[in-house]
Design an enzyme around this catalytic site. Structure first.
Site, mmCIF file in Angstrom:
data_model
loop_
_atom_site.group_PDB
_atom_site.id
_atom_site.type_symbol
_atom_site.label_atom_id
_atom_site.label_comp_id
_atom_site.label_asym_id
_atom_site.label_seq_id
_atom_site.Cartn_x
_atom_site.Cartn_y
_atom_site.Cartn_z
ATOM 1 N N ASP A 47 45.688 48.509 54.536
ATOM 2 C CA ASP A 47 44.703 47.514 54.066
ATOM 3 C C ASP A 47 45.114 46.112 54.516
ATOM 4 O OD1 ASP A 47 44.830 49.805 51.952
ATOM 5 O OD2 ASP A 47 42.949 48.837 51.428
ATOM 6 N N GLU A 70 38.929 41.360 50.874
ATOM 7 C CA GLU A 70 39.363 41.992 49.635
ATOM 8 C C GLU A 70 40.810 41.667 49.251
ATOM 9 O OE1 GLU A 70 38.795 46.260 49.349
ATOM 10 O OE2 GLU A 70 39.364 46.212 47.239
ATOM 11 N N ASP A 135 36.049 44.382 54.186
ATOM 12 C CA ASP A 135 36.800 45.383 53.425
ATOM 13 C C ASP A 135 37.660 46.113 54.445
ATOM 14 O OD1 ASP A 135 37.899 47.231 51.776
ATOM 15 O OD2 ASP A 135 36.048 47.696 50.715
ATOM 16 N N ILE A 137 40.064 48.377 54.319
ATOM 17 C CA ILE A 137 39.947 49.832 54.139
ATOM 18 C C ILE A 137 39.078 50.043 52.908
ATOM 19 C CG2 ILE A 137 41.075 52.028 53.615
ATOM 20 C CD1 ILE A 137 43.489 51.162 55.143
ATOM 21 N N ASP A 138 37.831 50.389 53.153
ATOM 22 C CA ASP A 138 36.939 50.712 52.047
ATOM 23 C C ASP A 138 37.150 52.196 51.744
ATOM 24 O OD1 ASP A 138 34.861 50.549 50.188
ATOM 25 O OD2 ASP A 138 33.376 51.139 51.692
ATOM 26 N N THR A 140 39.880 53.271 49.762
ATOM 27 C CA THR A 140 41.329 53.486 49.869
ATOM 28 C C THR A 140 41.749 54.808 49.214
ATOM 29 O OG1 THR A 140 41.606 51.094 49.784
ATOM 30 C CG2 THR A 140 43.590 52.393 49.513
ATOM 31 N N ASP A 296 31.974 45.661 49.683
ATOM 32 C CA ASP A 296 31.712 47.106 49.587
ATOM 33 C C ASP A 296 30.296 47.473 50.018
ATOM 34 O OD1 ASP A 296 34.192 48.005 48.683
ATOM 35 O OD2 ASP A 296 33.708 47.619 46.580
HETATM 36 P P1 AMP Z 1 33.396 54.482 46.928
HETATM 37 O O1 AMP Z 1 34.364 54.929 47.951
HETATM 38 O O2 AMP Z 1 31.981 54.468 47.389
HETATM 39 O O3 AMP Z 1 33.575 55.193 45.619
HETATM 40 O O4 AMP Z 1 33.664 52.953 46.678
HETATM 41 C C1 AMP Z 1 34.918 52.382 46.786
HETATM 42 C C2 AMP Z 1 34.859 51.040 46.166
HETATM 43 O O5 AMP Z 1 34.531 51.154 44.782
HETATM 44 C C3 AMP Z 1 36.162 50.298 46.167
HETATM 45 O O6 AMP Z 1 36.258 49.523 47.308
HETATM 46 C C4 AMP Z 1 36.087 49.438 44.903
HETATM 47 O O7 AMP Z 1 35.888 48.077 45.233
HETATM 48 C C5 AMP Z 1 34.860 49.942 44.176
HETATM 49 N N1 AMP Z 1 35.025 50.171 42.738
HETATM 50 C C6 AMP Z 1 36.136 50.048 41.974
HETATM 51 N N2 AMP Z 1 35.857 50.283 40.655
HETATM 52 C C7 AMP Z 1 34.526 50.533 40.587
HETATM 53 C C8 AMP Z 1 33.618 50.828 39.512
HETATM 54 N N3 AMP Z 1 34.031 50.918 38.255
HETATM 55 N N4 AMP Z 1 32.313 51.011 39.809
HETATM 56 C C9 AMP Z 1 31.874 50.933 41.087
HETATM 57 N N5 AMP Z 1 32.688 50.663 42.146
HETATM 58 C C10 AMP Z 1 33.985 50.461 41.919
HETATM 59 MG MG MG Z 2 36.015 48.877 49.149
#
Ligand code: AMP
Ligand code: MG
Length: 355
Positions: A47, A70, A135, A137-138, A140, A296
């Site tokens: 990241d 981020e 981001d 690494i989206d 992670t 994100d």
């Molecule tokens: P995903 O891989 O689509 O589940 O999304 C990953 C992203 O979810 C991460 O980069 C975080 O910034 C974000 N994230 C963290 N906590 C939450 C939450 N409670 N609700 C929604 N997104 C979140």
């Molecule tokens: Mg992310």
């Protein structure tokens, strides 16, 4: 031919491509240098390294633009061994095409300069001017699990997304590859994988193989026309804490969707529906207080819209990237082909009790 934002698009894609090389190196290591952030979410040396390389490329090309990224370097300043691990990665990662690497301005001077560069991503965001969101690494958690993740970059101008690029090292290169329920698991073999999605406002969306040097030839992508809901496939997070999976199951059932949801991490979901491998992306809030982060969603929002989709929150409002570092005025995300978006939204609202 030079078109509007053509330089921004080229640099964004090359920057994402270079950062993706770094993340892939870390992905294949057993130890990914993971540390926990204040909010208990994980961050790896990948990241930090990817963020440093992307910001360095942006500052070289667009020195006056602001950046919302981020990560920040506080922890690394207190932890020299972590800093040195990241520096080793950053120092030794470059595009294998001299001209392309030259466009990004080459490498970073030293480890201290790298920390300062990481911290340039501290803009508060907002509705005025040019702001890049990163981001590095989206997903992670997917990255650590050996699944899907994405390197994401977008340019906002006066609060609107103008350019977006998403590198997905573990998605199939083939746009026509159907989404399988195990797409998010065990992406340990690089063969046939790696795609770079991009879009410029008003100019459509594109995919191309993610390469290690110059950009590969791109192909225009578009969402699949969805005529029969029973054939639809919808995507959602792997992490139940990021999107309510029992509500999405109810929504799918009411819509007549018969296929199980495809769970995968990161903005790979946006890319997958934009190229017609999947149809619908649902992100349903799990808490009233969580605010989605702009990094994100910015690139994915534009890529899906430019591929013929509509993206709103669960209230039916467009995502507003001009509020700050978070989507403070939105709640969740509903992305679907334009023709069926209102049908999906009304069922979402019925199940969630939103009005
Ligand atoms: P995903 O891989 O689509 O589940 O999304 C990953 C992203 O979810 C991460 O980069 C975080 O910034 C974000 N994230 C963290 N906590 C939450 C939450 N409670 N609700 C929604 N997104 C979140
Ligand atoms: Mg992310």
């Amino acid at each position: 031919m030079t078109t509007l934002y053509s330089r921004e698009l080229e640099i964004a894609q090359l920057a994402v491509q270079r950062a993706s090389i770094l993340t892939k190196r870390v992905f294949h290591e057993t130890s990914k240098g993971t540390v926990s952030k204040d909010d208990a979410s994980p961050v790896t040396i990948g990241d930090f390294g990817a963020q440093a390389l992307i910001i360095s490329a942006l500052k070289h090309n667009f020195p006056h633009d602001s950046i919302v990224a981020e990560e920040e370097a506080t922890e690394l300043r207190a932890n020299p061994s972590l800093r040195d691990q990241i520096w080793e990665l950053v120092r030794t990662t470059s595009l294998d095409d001299v001209a392309a690497e030259g466009l990004l301005g080459g490498g970073i001077k030293d480890a201290d300069a790298m920390l300062d560069i990481i911290d340039l991503g501290n803009s508060k965001g907002g509705r005025v001017g040019r702001i890049w969101t990163i981001d590095p690494i989206d997903g992670t958690k997917g990255f650590l699990r050996g699944g899907q993740y994405a390197v994401c970059l977008a340019l906002l101008e006066d609060g609107e997304v103008k350019v977006g690029a998403i590198g997905c090292p573990n998605l199939p290169v083939d746009d026509a590859a159907p989404l399988t329920v195990d797409i998010g698991a065990n992406a340990t073999d690089d063969e046939g994988r790696g795609v770079l999605f991009s879009a410029v406002v008003g100019q459509g969306a594109t995919s191309r193989p993610l390469k290690a040097g110059a950009l590969a030839e791109g192909k225009s992508i578009s969402m699949k026309p969805l005529t029969d809901m029973s054939n639809a496939s919808f995507c959602e997070s792997v992490e139940a804490g990021h999107s309510n999976q029992s509500e999405s199951a109810q929504i799918a059932q009411k819509l007549g969707i018969t296929k199980p949801s495809v769970r995968m991490d990161s903005q790979a979901k946006y890319g997958s529906i934009a190229r017609g491998a999947g149809d619908i992306y649902l992100r349903l809030p799990t808490s009233k207080t969580y605010q989605e982060k702009i990094w994100d969603h910015a690139a994915g929002d534009l890529i899906v819209r430019e591929a013929g989709g509509q993206v709103t929150d669960t209230r039916g409002n467009r995502l507003d990237f001009g509020v700050g570092r978070t989507l403070a005025t939105n709640s969740g995300v509903i992305a679907a082909p334009k023709a069926v978006h209102s049908q999906v939204l009304s069922v979402v609202q019925e199940v969630l009790g939103v009005k």
